[in-house]
Design an enzyme around this catalytic site. Structure first.
Site, PDB file in Angstrom:
ATOM      1  N   GLU A   1      27.388  38.268  62.182  1.00 37.32           N
ATOM      2  CA  GLU A   1      26.615  38.299  63.506  1.00 37.32           C
ATOM      3  C   GLU A   1      26.368  40.433  63.465  1.00 37.32           C
ATOM      4  O   GLU A   1      26.902  40.191  62.672  1.00 37.32           O
ATOM      5  CB  GLU A   1      27.110  38.288  64.498  1.00 37.32           C
ATOM      6  CG  GLU A   1      27.301  37.083  64.425  1.00 37.32           C
ATOM      7  CD  GLU A   1      27.741  36.045  66.006  1.00 37.32           C
ATOM      8  OE1 GLU A   1      27.744  36.928  66.507  1.00 37.32           O
ATOM      9  OE2 GLU A   1      27.932  34.986  66.247  1.00 37.32           O
TER      10      GLU A   1
ATOM     11  N   ARG B 226      31.395  31.981  46.743  1.00 39.05           N
ATOM     12  CA  ARG B 226      32.018  33.309  45.655  1.00 39.05           C
ATOM     13  C   ARG B 226      32.259  32.991  44.181  1.00 39.05           C
ATOM     14  O   ARG B 226      32.190  34.058  43.751  1.00 39.05           O
ATOM     15  CB  ARG B 226      33.338  33.616  46.224  1.00 39.05           C
ATOM     16  CG  ARG B 226      33.846  34.042  47.834  1.00 39.05           C
ATOM     17  CD  ARG B 226      35.270  34.266  48.645  1.00 39.05           C
ATOM     18  NE  ARG B 226      34.760  34.974  49.367  1.00 39.05           N
ATOM     19  CZ  ARG B 226      35.139  34.784  50.480  1.00 39.05           C
ATOM     20  NH1 ARG B 226      37.145  34.771  50.707  1.00 39.05           N
ATOM     21  NH2 ARG B 226      35.292  35.378  51.804  1.00 39.05           N
TER      22      ARG B 226
ATOM     23  N   GLN C  97      30.537  57.433  18.890  1.00 35.90           N
ATOM     24  CA  GLN C  97      31.318  56.713  18.822  1.00 35.90           C
ATOM     25  C   GLN C  97      31.351  56.320  20.508  1.00 35.90           C
ATOM     26  O   GLN C  97      31.711  55.298  21.232  1.00 35.90           O
ATOM     27  CB  GLN C  97      32.424  56.877  19.167  1.00 35.90           C
ATOM     28  CG  GLN C  97      33.499  55.499  18.370  1.00 35.90           C
ATOM     29  CD  GLN C  97      35.008  56.396  18.153  1.00 35.90           C
ATOM     30  OE1 GLN C  97      35.480  57.258  18.846  1.00 35.90           O
ATOM     31  NE2 GLN C  97      35.607  56.123  16.902  1.00 35.90           N
TER      32      GLN C  97
ATOM     33  N   GLY D 256      20.511  57.422  29.444  1.00 38.73           N
ATOM     34  CA  GLY D 256      20.023  58.469  30.085  1.00 38.73           C
ATOM     35  C   GLY D 256      18.619  58.792  31.658  1.00 38.73           C
ATOM     36  O   GLY D 256      19.200  58.300  32.309  1.00 38.73           O
TER      37      GLY D 256
ATOM     38  N   GLU E  20      29.215  37.868  50.918  1.00 44.12           N
ATOM     39  CA  GLU E  20      30.287  36.565  50.052  1.00 44.12           C
ATOM     40  C   GLU E  20      31.616  37.055  50.223  1.00 44.12           C
ATOM     41  O   GLU E  20      32.624  36.270  49.880  1.00 44.12           O
ATOM     42  CB  GLU E  20      29.652  35.831  49.723  1.00 44.12           C
ATOM     43  CG  GLU E  20      28.349  34.811  49.827  1.00 44.12           C
ATOM     44  CD  GLU E  20      28.101  33.743  48.943  1.00 44.12           C
ATOM     45  OE1 GLU E  20      29.116  33.504  48.484  1.00 44.12           O
ATOM     46  OE2 GLU E  20      27.298  33.210  48.929  1.00 44.12           O
TER      47      GLU E  20
END
Ligand SMILES: Cc1cc2nc3c(=O)[nH]c(=O)nc-3n(C[C@H](O)[C@H](O)[C@H](O)COP(=O)(O)OP(=O)(O)OC[C@H]3O[C@@H](n4cnc5c(N)ncnc54)[C@H](O)[C@@H]3O)c2cc1C
Length: 379
Positions: A127, A243, A279, A339, A363
């Site tokens: 609510e 959930r 890397q 990017g 939830e």
């Protein structure tokens, strides 16, 4: 321990993946842009049985276990998280509620219609002034002859404008607070019920989210779902199911963002070579994989516990918390790998980034999951 999925799990997962790749993913950008998922998509999903995934066959459902359901839901989320949440509320909150708490008459009346997709379900707990503190809700249902008369407002109702039935949590014993809440089934077009405008959201834009108000809305007392004044327990037990579903949604969104990031990192060249050769980028992909794998295992564990009638409320919260935080992290990194292009709508990671955000909110927020988990640790 056997971590492999069964042939049945894989069969349904692969069928869901095929549908998601053909009908959801190619249209997800359009659904997002237009803020709508056309009825025909839901109709197609219903025809394939996805509206009654855990509903018993005798009511026209697929009677799947929770793990198989979760595997399919991950695929739908990978294709379009907005369509997935509509299905998730319908299956894991509404169908499950009627299955677990309905009378024989209620099951016979509603489950075949829900499973066939003739009607969709909505779950009305939140609510305007009662969110995480759901037990403080103010909507009332006063007795009047054979009816309940509902007054109050529910907000953020998924499927609000497209549902045929609404599970409304409301006070039947006002003075008893959360111990006076009951769950009442309200059918669409009941006099005194009004449906607000569609909310304009950050993500999941195709899904239909609205405010629903009740002004002297009369429904028969036979529409009470479960025991009178035991509705708050029903709401919480359903949310444990939900959930696990939101956890699978987070895994699906993260998986989609991860796949886009791998693809882009192989195509995009800087300094004369693909950026995946750096890397810094390759390690991001490695970290994404670890978090997605761990999230999926936690979600599957919670679903498996539920299937085996074992306590799963804490594990559902653990899975939801970790999977949704990971999805937000993964989507953020996927944007980073793209990017500047990651910030442009043409690239799907921009949408995944927005869609993932709400998984930590609905939830039960991440903070609410930590309350559940810490209480279980300290009890
Ligand atoms: C797209 C969307 C779909 C939704 N669909 C549905 C639906 O179908 N049905 C339904 O009933 N609801 C639905 N919701 C509502 C959702 O479940 C609530 O938004 C959520 O439970 C949080 O409530 P709130 O927004 O009132 O936030 P609040 O409860 O006001 O929380 C605000 C912040 O305070 C924190 N907070 C609150 N209490 C505590 C505490 N005790 N300790 C620590 N931190 C706290 C919260 O974690 C949050 O960060 C939906 C919401 C969205 C955005």
């Amino acid at each position: 321990m056997d971590f492999r999925l069964s042939e049945d799990n894989e069969l349904i997962r692969d069928a869901a993946r095929e549908f998601a790749e053909k009908r959801l993913f190619p249209n997800a950008e359009k659904f997002d842009e237009e803020g709508d998922i056309p009825h025909e998509i839901y109709q197609e999903l219903a025809e394939l049985g996805y509206f009654g995934m855990m509903v018993p066959e005798k009511y026209g459902g697929m009677e799947l276990d929770n793990l198989t359901y979760i595997c399919a839901m991950e695929e739908f989320a990978r294709g379009c998280a907005g369509a997935m949440i509509s299905l998730s509320v319908h299956n894991s909150l509404v169908c499950e509620a009627i299955l677990q708490y309905g009378t024989d008459e209620q099951k016979e009346k509603y489950l075949p219609k829900l499973a066939s997709g003739e009607i969709m379900g909505a779950y009305c707990l939140t609510e305007p002034n009662s969110g995480t503190d759901a037990g403080s809700l103010k909507t009332t249902a006063a007795e009047s002859g054979d009816n309940f008369v509902l007054n109050g407002t529910k907000t953020f109702v998924t499927n609000g404008g497209i549902a045929g039935i609404y599970l409304v949590f409301t006070l039947t014993s006002k003075e008893a607070g959360s111990k006076g809440i009951s769950c009442i089934i309200v059918e669409k077009d009941t006099k005194g019920m009004s449906i607000g405008a569609k909310e304009k959201k950050m993500g999941l834009k195709g899904s239909d989210t609205r405010e629903i108000s009740f002004d002297d809305c009369e429904v028969p007392q036979s529409n009470l779902l479960g025991e009178r004044d035991k509705g708050f327990k029903i709401a919480l037990s359903l949310l444990a199911n939900g959930r696990i579903g939101v956890g699978s949604q987070a895994v699906g969104i993260a998986q989609a963002a991860y796949e886009e990031a791998i693809k882009y990192s192989k195509e995009r060249e800087q300094f004369g070579q693909p950026i995946c050769n750096f890397q810094a980028i390759a390690f991001k992909l490695a970290d994404m994989k670890v978090r997605i794998d761990a999230s999926r295992l936690l979600v599957h564990r919670a679903a498996w516990l539920k299937d085996n009638d074992m306590p799963h409320s804490t594990e559902a919260s653990v899975a939801k918390l970790y999977a949704t935080q990971s999805a937000n992290w993964v989507c953020n990194e996927a944007v980073q790998i793209h990017g500047g292009y990651g910030y442009i709508k043409e690239y799907a990671v921009e949408r995944y980034f927005r869609d993932a955000r709400v998984t930590e909110i609905y939830e039960g927020t991440s903070e609410a999951q930590k309350i559940v988990i810490s209480r279980a640790i300290l009890k």
